[in-house]
Design a protein around this motif. Structure first.
Motif, PDB file in Angstrom:
ATOM      1  N   PHE A 129       0.862  -1.184   0.000  1.00  7.47           N
ATOM      2  CA  PHE A 129       0.000   0.000   0.000  1.00  7.47           C
ATOM      3  C   PHE A 129       0.894   1.227   0.000  1.00  7.47           C
ATOM      4  CE2 PHE A 129      -2.310   3.210   2.583  1.00  7.47           C
ATOM      5  CZ  PHE A 129      -3.548   3.249   1.962  1.00  7.47           C
ATOM      6  N   GLY A 130       0.821   2.015  -1.053  1.00  8.14           N
ATOM      7  CA  GLY A 130       1.707   3.166  -1.190  1.00  8.14           C
ATOM      8  C   GLY A 130       0.994   4.477  -0.935  1.00  8.14           C
ATOM      9  N   LEU A 131       1.135   5.015   0.265  1.00  8.26           N
ATOM     10  CA  LEU A 131       0.553   6.321   0.600  1.00  8.26           C
ATOM     11  C   LEU A 131       1.611   7.259   1.167  1.00  8.26           C
ATOM     12  CD1 LEU A 131      -1.931   8.183   0.891  1.00  8.26           C
ATOM     13  CD2 LEU A 131      -2.259   7.201   3.187  1.00  8.26           C
ATOM     14  N   LYS A 160       7.347   6.696  -2.535  1.00 11.64           N
ATOM     15  CA  LYS A 160       6.690   6.397  -1.270  1.00 11.64           C
ATOM     16  C   LYS A 160       7.742   5.813  -0.324  1.00 11.64           C
ATOM     17  CE  LYS A 160       2.588   7.406  -2.982  1.00 11.64           C
ATOM     18  NZ  LYS A 160       1.761   8.553  -2.507  1.00 11.64           N
ATOM     19  N   MET A 161       7.458   5.871   0.968  1.00 11.34           N
ATOM     20  CA  MET A 161       8.448   5.425   1.955  1.00 11.34           C
ATOM     21  C   MET A 161       7.758   4.685   3.096  1.00 11.34           C
ATOM     22  SD  MET A 161      11.447   7.767   3.651  1.00 11.34           S
ATOM     23  CE  MET A 161      12.916   7.006   4.326  1.00 11.34           C
ATOM     24  N   TRP A 162       8.524   3.808   3.773  1.00 10.73           N
ATOM     25  CA  TRP A 162       8.041   3.016   4.900  1.00 10.73           C
ATOM     26  C   TRP A 162       6.896   2.095   4.478  1.00 10.73           C
ATOM     27  CZ3 TRP A 162      11.909   3.379   7.803  1.00 10.73           C
ATOM     28  CH2 TRP A 162      12.517   4.598   8.106  1.00 10.73           C
ATOM     29  N   ILE A 163       7.115   1.360   3.378  1.00  8.04           N
ATOM     30  CA  ILE A 163       6.068   0.534   2.799  1.00  8.04           C
ATOM     31  C   ILE A 163       6.310  -0.931   3.167  1.00  8.04           C
ATOM     32  CG2 ILE A 163       4.850  -0.088   0.696  1.00  8.04           C
ATOM     33  CD1 ILE A 163       4.785   2.934   1.468  1.00  8.04           C
ATOM     34  N   THR A 164       5.453  -1.471   4.008  1.00  8.78           N
ATOM     35  CA  THR A 164       5.538  -2.876   4.380  1.00  8.78           C
ATOM     36  C   THR A 164       5.269  -3.755   3.159  1.00  8.78           C
ATOM     37  OG1 THR A 164       4.838  -2.421   6.654  1.00  8.78           O
ATOM     38  CG2 THR A 164       4.558  -4.672   5.863  1.00  8.78           C
ATOM     39  N   ASN A 165       6.082  -4.773   2.986  1.00  8.05           N
ATOM     40  CA  ASN A 165       5.987  -5.745   1.895  1.00  8.05           C
ATOM     41  C   ASN A 165       6.447  -5.188   0.551  1.00  8.05           C
ATOM     42  OD1 ASN A 165       4.771  -7.344   3.836  1.00  8.05           O
ATOM     43  ND2 ASN A 165       2.714  -7.193   2.978  1.00  8.05           N
ATOM     44  N   GLY A 166       6.918  -3.945   0.499  1.00 10.67           N
ATOM     45  CA  GLY A 166       7.157  -3.297  -0.781  1.00 10.67           C
ATOM     46  C   GLY A 166       8.067  -4.061  -1.717  1.00 10.67           C
ATOM     47  N   SER A 167       9.209  -4.554  -1.245  1.00  7.69           N
ATOM     48  CA  SER A 167      10.190  -5.164  -2.136  1.00  7.69           C
ATOM     49  C   SER A 167       9.848  -6.595  -2.509  1.00  7.69           C
ATOM     50  CB  SER A 167      11.585  -5.115  -1.501  1.00  7.69           C
ATOM     51  OG  SER A 167      11.587  -5.803  -0.261  1.00  7.69           O
ATOM     52  N   ILE A 168       8.831  -7.190  -1.871  1.00  5.51           N
ATOM     53  CA  ILE A 168       8.428  -8.559  -2.222  1.00  5.51           C
ATOM     54  C   ILE A 168       7.042  -8.586  -2.852  1.00  5.51           C
ATOM     55  CG2 ILE A 168       9.851  -9.640  -0.440  1.00  5.51           C
ATOM     56  CD1 ILE A 168       7.177  -9.962   1.167  1.00  5.51           C
ATOM     57  N   ALA A 169       6.411  -7.431  -2.991  1.00  3.64           N
ATOM     58  CA  ALA A 169       5.022  -7.395  -3.454  1.00  3.64           C
ATOM     59  C   ALA A 169       4.919  -7.713  -4.943  1.00  3.64           C
ATOM     60  CB  ALA A 169       4.409  -6.027  -3.171  1.00  3.64           C
ATOM     61  N   ASP A 170       3.814  -8.341  -5.295  1.00  2.00           N
ATOM     62  CA  ASP A 170       3.463  -8.561  -6.701  1.00  2.00           C
ATOM     63  C   ASP A 170       2.619  -7.416  -7.242  1.00  2.00           C
ATOM     64  OD1 ASP A 170       4.413 -11.468  -7.043  1.00  2.00           O
ATOM     65  OD2 ASP A 170       3.149 -11.572  -5.261  1.00  2.00           O
ATOM     66  N   VAL A 171       1.937  -6.715  -6.334  1.00  2.00           N
ATOM     67  CA  VAL A 171       1.061  -5.620  -6.735  1.00  2.00           C
ATOM     68  C   VAL A 171       1.087  -4.550  -5.652  1.00  2.00           C
ATOM     69  CG1 VAL A 171      -0.990  -6.714  -5.697  1.00  2.00           C
ATOM     70  CG2 VAL A 171      -1.283  -5.019  -7.530  1.00  2.00           C
ATOM     71  N   ALA A 172       1.062  -3.299  -6.073  1.00  2.00           N
ATOM     72  CA  ALA A 172       1.034  -2.169  -5.151  1.00  2.00           C
ATOM     73  C   ALA A 172      -0.223  -1.340  -5.420  1.00  2.00           C
ATOM     74  CB  ALA A 172       2.275  -1.304  -5.312  1.00  2.00           C
ATOM     75  N   VAL A 173      -0.955  -1.017  -4.359  1.00  2.00           N
ATOM     76  CA  VAL A 173      -2.048  -0.048  -4.469  1.00  2.00           C
ATOM     77  C   VAL A 173      -1.440   1.313  -4.121  1.00  2.00           C
ATOM     78  CG1 VAL A 173      -4.288   0.689  -3.602  1.00  2.00           C
ATOM     79  CG2 VAL A 173      -3.799  -1.752  -3.898  1.00  2.00           C
ATOM     80  N   VAL A 174      -1.343   2.165  -5.124  1.00  2.00           N
ATOM     81  CA  VAL A 174      -0.598   3.423  -5.002  1.00  2.00           C
ATOM     82  C   VAL A 174      -1.569   4.587  -5.136  1.00  2.00           C
ATOM     83  CG1 VAL A 174       1.241   4.846  -5.964  1.00  2.00           C
ATOM     84  CG2 VAL A 174       1.457   2.343  -5.972  1.00  2.00           C
ATOM     85  N   TRP A 175      -1.418   5.564  -4.238  1.00  2.00           N
ATOM     86  CA  TRP A 175      -2.263   6.765  -4.262  1.00  2.00           C
ATOM     87  C   TRP A 175      -1.444   7.931  -4.786  1.00  2.00           C
ATOM     88  CZ3 TRP A 175      -7.252   5.681  -3.337  1.00  2.00           C
ATOM     89  CH2 TRP A 175      -7.518   4.462  -2.722  1.00  2.00           C
TER      90      TRP A 175
END
Length: 384
Positions: A129-131, A160-175
């Motif tokens: 989740f990118g907020l 975005k910063m401090w994103i849990t799961n960011g580097s292993i994610a298959d999909v990001a919900v980005v705002w």
């Protein structure tokens, strides 16, 4: 340790079954290893995700698409037992279900739902989740990440910063900001221009993957935009879902610290008797239990409100503020009871205490939640 107020007697049969199932999973799969994960700064997300999915814990409070469709209190109980293991474990489940799956489920197109929700519920695909941005944490309305139209496409730039799961994610919900206000985008992480380097040298949430997200002319089709929401309502509604899991989860962290302190006080002998026989220690333990029980009562009450469809965001702010503070105070007191042993990973206390320093900050700092309550009491906003 006795449940003196018999709080869990208020859970129904299904909720108790979820409690026991998650507690057993944590005892078998997490507690024997989490101290090492914390020390090494690792988290076996790809290994654990399918197991969590098989238990129905990913997006468990959502309906359809392979999700379990449980009530809110069941989700809260699961978060409590997960965080009794580690805040990083509960964060993984919260981000997957409440921050990545929920916006697709609530605001996504049928195509987005069919593509992403079933594999995410199964733990076959991981989301983030990118907020939050490097310069805009508590003030997301002024985010700088921007999506511009280019023909029928969107072109996304920013970070975005401090994103849990960011580097292993298959999909990001980005705002992102757009010419039409803030929009959400479902971004496959293999899209050219998307990078997610992991953040290292953390002293908190070490058994959790935390990353930055960078978007360098990330080209997305029109179908990547979430069609069902515009403005801050979208990301804030997701945060409210996740904060509900937090206010339950930290009750588990508090309980783990209290249990460790009670057991230690019963067995650690000084001056010829267990330290639990001294009045100063018993006073600490009594107040720790009071704080933990009050947090548990708050969680139960807010769970009942959510199940009745009556929970308000400001009530979630109350729960997040009060329960995280209570859990952190309990962890600090437990650390003092364990003395020098309280700083080692042979016991869970220092790990929970360090983790809770992050939980105090993320998904709304204590200052922001304080101002939410202040506005609720006075009718006057004091954010600026």
């Amino acid at each position: 340790m006795d449940d003196l107020l018999r709080l869990d007697e208020r859970l129904n049969g299904d909720q108790r079954l979820i409690r026991d199932t998650v507690k057993s999973f944590v005892a078998d799969r997490v507690l024997p290893h989490v101290g090492d994960w914390f020390e090494e700064g690792t988290f076996p997300a790809r290994e654990l995700a399918p197991q969590l999915g098989a238990l129905g814990l990913l997006g468990m409070h959502l309906e359809g698409f392979g999700c379990a469709g449980t009530d809110a209190t069941s989700y809260g109980v699961a978060c409590r037992e997960l965080e009794a293991g580690d805040s990083g474990l509960r964060s993984f489940v919260s981000v997957q279900g409440s921050l990545a799956m929920f916006p697709i489920w609530r605001y996504g197109s049928d195509e987005q739902k069919q593509q992403w929700l079933p594999p995410m519920a199964a733990g076959e695909a991981i989301g983030c989740f990118g907020l939050t941005e490097p310069d805009h944490g508590s003030d997301p309305a002024n985010m700088r990440t921007y999506a511009k139209r280019d023909g029928s496409d969107w072109v996304l730039n920013g970070s975005k910063m401090w994103i849990t799961n960011g580097s292993i994610a298959d999909v990001a919900v980005v705002w992102a900001q757009t010419d039409d206000g803030i929009r959400g985008f479902v971004v496959p992480t293999d899209t050219p221009g998307f990078t997610a380097p992991e953040i290292h040298k953390k002293m908190s949430l070490r058994a959790s993957i935390t990353s930055s997200l960078y978007f360098d002319d990330v080209r997305l089709p029109e179908s990547a935009a979430l069609p069902g929401v515009r403005g801050l309502k979208g990301p804030l509604s997701c945060l409210s879902e996740a904060r509900f899991g937090i206010l339950w989860g930290v009750v588990g962290a508090a309980r783990a610290c209290l249990e460790a302190a009670v057991e230690y006080a019963q067995t650690r002998v000084q001056f010829g008797k267990p330290i639990g026989a001294f009045q100063l220690t018993q006073e600490k333990l009594a107040w720790m239990y009071v704080g933990a029980a009050q947090a548990g009562l708050t969680a139960l009450h807010l769970g009942a409100l959510k199940d009745a469809g009556e929970l308000e965001p400001r009530q979630v702010s109350f729960g997040k503020l009060a329960n995280v503070r209570a859990a952190l105070d309990i962890a600090r007191q437990a650390r003092s009871i364990l003395g020098g042993n309280g700083i080692t990973l042979e016991y869970p206390v220092i790990r929970h205490m360090n983790n809770l320093e992050s939980v105090l900050t993320y998904e709304g700092t204590q200052e922001i939640h304080t101002l939410v309550l202040g506005e609720a009491l006075t009718g006057l906003a004091a954010y600026r």
